[in-house]
Scaffold this active site. Structure first.
Site, short mmCIF file in Angstrom:
data_model
loop_
_atom_site.label_atom_id
_atom_site.label_comp_id
_atom_site.label_asym_id
_atom_site.label_seq_id
_atom_site.Cartn_x
_atom_site.Cartn_y
_atom_site.Cartn_z
N HIS A 122 -1.26 -6.72 10.60
CA HIS A 122 -1.29 -5.72 9.26
C HIS A 122 -1.17 -4.14 10.38
CE1 HIS A 122 -1.09 -4.48 5.30
NE2 HIS A 122 -1.76 -3.80 4.88
N SER A 150 1.38 -0.86 3.95
CA SER A 150 0.67 -1.49 3.08
C SER A 150 0.28 -1.24 1.38
CB SER A 150 -0.82 -1.00 3.18
OG SER A 150 -2.19 -2.26 2.87
#
Length: 328
Positions: free
Chosen positions: A312, A192
């Site tokens: 994610h 991320s």
């Protein structure tokens, strides 16, 4: 490019087309000028300075994970121009590979949380050590706070992503000081926002043999010129401290460069981009297209990619696919 075979990629990936993109080496000055443009426009210039002082072993637990390796904790002091920065590192060192190549990866939730979340046993069984530190020890993830950036004289601005990238390089300095490790073949890995930092660290620090941005999205591996997911307006509104202040002027438009050029600037060293199929905010198709566009800069097998099902996250599957790539 090393990737899943085309018939295993999701249909949307197979159907995707490259947008019009800037040339890999820029228009005039080549790779050096392209990297300089990224520093001016997005991340900021990392200042010189930050010398490793002492590295003190705090504890050592031998034979963790059924004897796969040892767990070591160190306190390191980095001497910066305006003061010292202290970092608490967690190292997992394989029992049967000495000296072991090291994966350097910052973490979000504290060193101890990674013991449950990361597949240390399988990574060590593959012969790799992992050194980690809480990213907010380097620079708080807060627009109103300063960490290492306050320990340098005021000059050209640099954002938090660049500070975390600086921290990855300092972690590699620490690794070089620890017996049983080698920095040969070192890997910078991040997820991320920390995938953005790993990418920028890989660009700047040639000691990283492999750079791995996982679900890194906008200002990471994903193309600005591919519509989808987070864009410049959204990211600079929510996270203005990650970048140089002037980057927000590109909200609603496109900067002169794009992220395939950043990937290509790492060549001839290796890069592996990891995506997740349902991670729409990170624009995984845009990440894939950046890899496709960067491919001409790399030798065969030195640029890799995967997309897995799910959202994610940095999962065991991601770690194991990275290990498959680096051992080829």
């Amino acid at each position: 490019m090393t990737t899943d075979s085309a018939d295993l990629l999701p249909q949307a990936w197979r159907d995707a087309e490259l947008p019009d993109l800037p040339a890999l080496g820029g228009e005039v000055g080549g790779v050096v000028e392209v990297v300089d443009e990224f520093a001016r426009t997005i991340y900021g210039r990392t200042p010189d300075g930050g010398r490793l002082g002492e590295v003190v072993l705090q504890s050592r637990d031998e034979g963790v994970f059924g004897g796969t390796g040892d767990r070591l904790r160190h306190r390191a002091v980095i001497a910066c121009p305006l003061g010292d920065l202290e970092l608490d590192t967690l190292l997992h060192l394989p029992a049967d590979a000495r000296p072991a190549p090291v994966i350097v990866a910052l973490n979000f939730a504290g060193n101890d949380q990674t013991i449950d979340d990361w597949p240390y046993a399988k990574v060590m069984d593959a012969g790799y050590a992992v050194l980690t530190v809480d990213y907010q020890q380097i620079e708080p993830d807060d627009p109103d706070a300063r960490g290492v950036r306050a320990l340098f004289p005021t000059g050209e601005p640099w954002g938090a992503v660049a500070a975390w990238a600086w921290g990855l390089s300092r972690c590699l300095d620490i690794a070089a000081d620890i017996p049983g490790l080698t920095t040969d073949g070192a890997i910078a890995l991040g997820h991320s926002r920390l995938g953005k930092a790993a990418l920028w660290a890989g660009v700047q620090d040639e000691r990283f043999a492999v750079t791995v941005p996982n679900d890194s999205g906008c200002c990471g591996a994903s193309l600005f010129r591919h519509p989808g997911g987070e864009d410049i307006a959204a990211i600079t509104t929510k996270f203005p401290h990650w970048f140089v202040p002037s980057f927000s002027t590109y909200a609603g438009s496109q900067p002169p460069m794009d992220q395939h050029q950043l990937l290509a600037s790492i060549a001839p060293r290796r890069v592996y981009v990891a995506s997740a199929e349902d991670d729409a905010w990170a624009d995984p198709i845009g990440e894939y297209l950046a890899v496709v566009a960067a491919t001409p800069a790399f030798k065969n097998g030195d640029l890799g990619y995967h997309v897995r099902p799910g959202g994610h996250a940095l999962l065991e599957e991601d770690w194991l696919r990275v290990l498959d790539f680096v051992r080829r």
